[in-house]
Enzyme design. Structure first.
Site, short mmCIF file in Angstrom:
data_model
loop_
_atom_site.label_atom_id
_atom_site.label_comp_id
_atom_site.label_asym_id
_atom_site.label_seq_id
_atom_site.Cartn_x
_atom_site.Cartn_y
_atom_site.Cartn_z
CE LYS A 152 3.16 -10.92 2.44
NZ LYS A 152 2.31 -11.10 1.27
CB CYS A 209 2.11 -4.21 -4.19
SG CYS A 209 0.42 -4.74 -4.03
N1 C6P Z 1 3.04 -8.99 -0.67
C1 C6P Z 1 2.37 -10.35 -2.52
O1 C6P Z 1 3.51 -10.14 -2.95
P1 C6P Z 1 0.91 -7.09 4.12
O2 C6P Z 1 -0.08 -6.88 3.02
O3 C6P Z 1 0.99 -5.89 5.02
O4 C6P Z 1 0.72 -8.36 4.85
O5 C6P Z 1 2.35 -7.25 3.43
C2 C6P Z 1 2.83 -6.25 2.59
C3 C6P Z 1 4.11 -6.65 1.96
C4 C6P Z 1 5.28 -5.99 2.31
N2 C6P Z 1 6.47 -6.35 1.82
C5 C6P Z 1 6.61 -7.36 0.97
C6 C6P Z 1 7.97 -7.74 0.49
C7 C6P Z 1 5.48 -8.08 0.57
O6 C6P Z 1 5.62 -9.10 -0.28
C8 C6P Z 1 4.20 -7.70 1.05
C9 C6P Z 1 2.96 -8.40 0.60
C10 C6P Z 1 1.95 -9.75 -1.21
O7 C6P Z 1 1.58 -11.08 -3.12
C11 C6P Z 1 0.70 -8.94 -1.37
S1 C6P Z 1 0.88 -7.59 -2.48
#
Ligand code: C6P
Length: 394
Positions: free
Chosen positions: A215, A352
């Site tokens: 990200k 999510c």
């Molecule tokens: N959100 C979205 O909003 P990972 O998948 O481990 O790299 O990140 C998880 C995660 C944790 N906290 C926050 C605030 C997030 O936004 C996210 C990932 C993405 O599109 C995928 S659901």
């Protein structure tokens, strides 16, 4: 600035990538560094005494230093994981051996499942109490409620810096202070803030912080858990294997120094190198410039979205670089699919964050999110396309 992936057409239209909160695109420096690692230096780390292993070990260790400098931490406080999700799971699993029945954990109503479910499940396993800070009508966190919920029984406060659905920037410094006044620890989910806001862990005084490389212009499969050294020293590891031990006998084992104690197995070496280049890219652009650019786009987008009829925009006072909205009587998936025909990448769904959807009494939203390569023209293209979507469903 060179992001090769953006130079393509989708359905004969210029790609307009507005799904940066899901993952950012990668600059050429990151892509090249990963390619060159595999072409020239690939070997396992910490183990070999040969030239390639030395080269890859040095680069891997240097990556810890680069990340530490980026967030003003010490290098032994930087644990590489596969991403935010693994960082938080690692922490929650390690706390399983520490937290006792009736201890309390506080999360917020706007957490991503990654900073909600690990704590919920730990609460179930250890018979802890999980308490939830609500959000207010204006989509900001209810600080008054937080003040009542965080007490001497609280052991951990888990809060997101920027909501991945609402874009709300939470007053984390205040919450950290509140937690510390009650001798509670804090974990900040910085997944959405790390590439937009300057994060200084010493200044924030957070105990733990988690984020994902993908990200912030880096590759997938690499992320970070920061923890204060004196806390990590006391915390037991929750993953066991090679690299994390000092000594193993048939009866017991002792643990390696930080951060290796928490990095069991062969790590994601190329990912760490790619992440280093991503941070160099952010530093070259200037995080304050990125923040300013994305703020301008967010303001511009909100003002343009407001011109549409039958739209609900989930915006708030202190808004990060992403916006959720819904179009009346049109399913968010339909909106995203039609936008895709015009080459516009957006996200639709519950993001999510199902507890938040329940609170808002909706199934999902459409979400647009910005990065340094986005332009006002991207937003103009989006607005035109949204008008078309509304025409189709008239
Ligand atoms: N959100 C979205 O909003 P990972 O998948 O481990 O790299 O990140 C998880 C995660 C944790 N906290 C926050 C605030 C997030 O936004 C996210 C990932 C993405 O599109 C995928 S659901």
């Amino acid at each position: 600035m060179n992001f090769p992936i953006l130079n393509q057409k989708i359905n004969k239209n210029r790609l307009v990538y507005l799904d940066n909160a899901a993952t950012t695109q990668k600059p050429i420096e990151v892509i090249t560094a990963i390619k060159e690692f595999y072409e020239k230096d690939n070997a396992n780390v910490h183990r070999g005494l040969h030239e390639l292993s030395l080269r890859s070990s040095i680069q891997y260790e240097d990556a810890h230093k680069t990340i530490a400098e980026f967030i003003n931490a010490n290098e032994e406080e930087i644990i590489f994981t596969s991403g935010t999700t693994e960082s938080i799971n690692l922490l929650a699993n390690s706390f399983e051996q520490i937290l006792k029945p009736n201890d309390e954990i506080i999360v917020t109503e706007m957490e991503h499942h990654s900073n909600f479910v690990p704590w919920q499940q730990l609460a179930i396993r250890n018979k802890l109490k999980l308490k939830i800070i609500p959000i207010k009508e204006d989509l900001s966190l209810d600080l008054e409620a937080a003040k009542k919920l965080i007490t001497k029984k609280t052991k951990m406060v888990a809060v997101t810096h920027i909501s991945n659905v609402l874009g709300t920037i939470n007053p984390i410094k205040e919450i950290i202070k509140l937690a510390h006044q009650n001798n509670a620890l804090t974990i900040i989910d910085a997944a959405q803030s790390i590439s937009h806001l300057k994060i200084n862990v010493k200044n924030l005084d957070c105990d733990f912080l988690a984020f994902s490389g993908h990200k912030m212009f880096g590759p997938t499969g690499i992320g970070v858990l920061f923890g204060k050294k004196h806390l990590l020293d006391k915390l037991p590891p929750s993953k066991f294997g090679g690299g994390m031990i000092k000594e193993v006998t048939t009866k017991h084992s002792t643990w390696n120094d930080l951060p290796w104690k928490f990095e069991a197995g062969t790590p994601n070496i190329s990912g760490a190198i790619g992440l280093t280049k991503a941070i160099e890219f952010i530093n070259k652009m200037g995080i304050n410039n990125i923040e300013k650019h994305n703020n301008e786009l967010t303001k511009y987008a909100i003002s343009k979205l407001k011109t549409l009829k039958n739209i609900k925009i989930y915006s708030t006072k202190n808004q990060g670089p992403l916006i959720s909205f819904t179009l009346k009587d049109i399913h968010p998936h339909d909106v995203s699919e039609i936008l895709n025909i015009d080459g516009i990448a957006t996200r639709a769904g519950n993001h999510c964050a199902m507890p938040l959807m329940t609170k808002l009494k909706i199934q999902g939203t459409n979400r647009i999110s910005f990065q340094i390569y986005n332009t006002k023209e991207d937003i103009d293209i989006l607005i035109k396309a949204l008008t078309k979507v509304q025409e189709v469903f008239k």
